[in-house]
Design an enzyme around this catalytic site. Sequence first.
Site, mmCIF file in Angstrom:
data_model
loop_
_atom_site.group_PDB
_atom_site.id
_atom_site.type_symbol
_atom_site.label_atom_id
_atom_site.label_comp_id
_atom_site.label_asym_id
_atom_site.label_seq_id
_atom_site.Cartn_x
_atom_site.Cartn_y
_atom_site.Cartn_z
ATOM 1 N N LYS A 278 31.534 -40.556 49.847
ATOM 2 C CA LYS A 278 30.969 -40.512 48.355
ATOM 3 C C LYS A 278 29.903 -41.769 48.604
ATOM 4 O O LYS A 278 28.975 -42.362 49.173
ATOM 5 C CB LYS A 278 31.590 -41.426 47.457
ATOM 6 N N SER B 138 27.358 -37.178 40.728
ATOM 7 C CA SER B 138 27.144 -36.467 39.594
ATOM 8 C C SER B 138 24.810 -36.150 39.753
ATOM 9 O O SER B 138 24.493 -34.699 39.071
ATOM 10 C CB SER B 138 26.506 -37.511 38.563
ATOM 11 N N LYS C 162 31.877 -45.471 50.124
ATOM 12 C CA LYS C 162 31.631 -45.202 49.314
ATOM 13 C C LYS C 162 29.622 -45.933 49.081
ATOM 14 O O LYS C 162 29.903 -47.505 49.083
ATOM 15 C CB LYS C 162 31.735 -46.197 47.584
#
Length: 327
Positions: A247, A273, A194
């Site tokens: 991610k 997002s 991440k």
Amino acid sequence: MLERPRRNRASEAIRSMVRETRLDLANLIYPLFVVDGAGKEDSIGALPGISRFSEDKVLKEVEVCMKLGLRSFVLFPAVEEALKDKEATYSYSEENFYLRIISSIKREFPESCLVSDVAMDPYSSDGHDGLVENGKILNDETLDVLGKMAVAQAQSGIDIIGPSDMMDGRVQHIREELDDEDFQDVAIMSYCAKYASAYYGPFREALESAPKSGDKKTYQMDPANKWEALREAELDVAEGADFLMVKPALLYLDVIHLLKEKFELPIAAYNVSGEYAMLKAASANGWIDYDVAMPEMLLSIKRAGATSILTYFAKEYAQMLKEGRLA
Ligand code: PBG
């Protein structure tokens, strides 16, 4: 000319026959933002088409999605500022509406698959994923909180625990805590690679969870690093993860591919997002053909090697599929 690759592109029948990658609704995990209360379905400025739902409304939303053939959801709580504290105690409190909503969804839709978020930031008055002391993010002390959060989520009926915090050793700690409480069948989808990304902006707006000071660079990965993802993945595998997540997805397709090549675990990817917002904004301006661009984006993530794709596009993709609007 003996070789003419175009022959295998001559008709849709041939193209479809030789197509290497197919996206299935079963690959998609739809994020849902939830809030306390009733009758709420608040839109989110930077995430057009996505809302924050109260319990009654989220049950309806899940029902609609299930009818469209989507079965997997990842849930995020938007917590009132007054309930946040330094230790994120509300995250495992019996009063926590997030845990109550997980139970209700599982009760009404036992055939659904629910993924949680384990991290302190939605509950932390500091807006960080870990405990903050003198501006430092404490690792080992944070693990205790994460363990309690994971067990509370397991008690509420979650299928898959999703630690998104990037503390060292958290997969093993959570695995041990779950097993101690007889939750050996609850899986862990580790946010393994991440990155400290600017593309989480709209999400932080949705949850009002941005850090109050500093940034997340001492725990989330440097966007410049690919090989470091291997180290994170090796550790997560050894610690008992069931899925390895990359991610963001689109900006890190190389990392998805790398982990897919090197590890046997299923790879998940979070189409975050900011990636969603960019495409929505371009299409709202008429700058891109959304109906073609969106499926192409999801397909690229699958082609890179991810089989679980967490994406805000999931519901629209399912609708397009149902209406026969996918090319
Ligand atoms: C919280 C968390 C974040 C996202 C998922 N879980 C934000 C962050 O780490 O700051 C981002 C998801 C998205 O942007 O869609 N730990």
